[in-house]
Design an enzyme around this catalytic site. Structure first.
Site, PDB file in Angstrom:
ATOM      1  N   ASP A   7       0.875  -1.172   0.000  1.00 48.71           N
ATOM      2  CA  ASP A   7       0.000   0.000   0.000  1.00 48.71           C
ATOM      3  C   ASP A   7       0.911   1.220   0.000  1.00 48.71           C
ATOM      4  OD1 ASP A   7      -2.369   1.575   0.189  1.00 48.71           O
ATOM      5  OD2 ASP A   7      -2.002   1.802   2.338  1.00 48.71           O
ATOM      6  N   GLU A  67      -2.610  -1.866  -5.165  1.00 47.83           N
ATOM      7  CA  GLU A  67      -3.900  -1.253  -5.464  1.00 47.83           C
ATOM      8  C   GLU A  67      -3.769  -0.355  -6.688  1.00 47.83           C
ATOM      9  OE1 GLU A  67      -6.608   1.750  -2.993  1.00 47.83           O
ATOM     10  OE2 GLU A  67      -6.300  -0.170  -1.986  1.00 47.83           O
ATOM     11  N   ASP A 140      -2.078   1.448   6.774  1.00 52.94           N
ATOM     12  CA  ASP A 140      -1.277   1.170   5.570  1.00 52.94           C
ATOM     13  C   ASP A 140      -0.836  -0.295   5.546  1.00 52.94           C
ATOM     14  OD1 ASP A 140      -0.665   4.229   4.781  1.00 52.94           O
ATOM     15  OD2 ASP A 140      -0.357   3.948   6.931  1.00 52.94           O
TER      16      ASP A 140
END
Length: 168
Positions: A7, A67, A140
């Site tokens: 992330d 992502e 995170d």
């Protein structure tokens, strides 16, 4: 198979490693990579690549899950996030590790069953799915683990390393 979920962020980047054995997921390692506010974006990118390279060399993941980029209101934040994502994409390519990207809604759906779940719901489901004693923090780190879990749930075993995003 080991998946490294990432992330990326300009202040904190979370990473999480998950072992996939059939339908069973095991937490291997996770943590935050923190950056100082006075560091330039270039210094942050080098620090990120250096830290992730150490993690990769230690754990030898067969896939990286990231992502997909999203559209945000704050252009500067989106640009900074893009730089950090670029560093991850570069590292994956340089080390020859297949990279897979998932939309935020795909990650939330894979982890919680609901594509609009909030951070607390994602953190709790990551804790449950990986049999952790406590919720992974900061968010995170839980988001990075959620990315790895999403990959485990989204790709059938023979394709977990074959459907990588190819960049030319």
């Amino acid at each position: 198979m080991i998946v490294l979920g990432i992330d990326p962020g300009s202040r904190v980047t979370g990473y999480g490693l998950v072992r996939i054995q059939g339908n069973h997921l095991t937490h291997i390692d996770s943590g935050p990579i923190k950056f100082r506010s006075e560091q330039s974006i270039g210094v942050r990118m080098v620090h990120l690549v250096d830290e992730l390279e150490l993690v990769i060399k230690e754990h030898q993941p067969q896939a990286i899950s990231l992502e997909k980029v999203f559209h945000a209101v704050n252009v500067k934040s989106t640009l900074m996030l893009g730089y950090m994502r670029g560093a991850v994409i570069y590292l994956a390519e340089r080390m020859g590790i297949p990279l897979f990207e998932y939309a935020a809604t795909e990650v939330k759906l894979a982890v919680t069953g609901y594509g609009r779940a909030d951070k607390a719901q994602v953190q709790e489901m990551v804790r449950i799915l990986l049999s952790l004693n406590k919720v992974p923090t900061p968010h995170d780190v839980s988001d990075a683990l959620a990315n790895a879990i999403c990959h485990a749930h989204s790709a059938p075993p023979p394709q977990q390393t074959q459907r990588a995003i190819r960049r030319h």
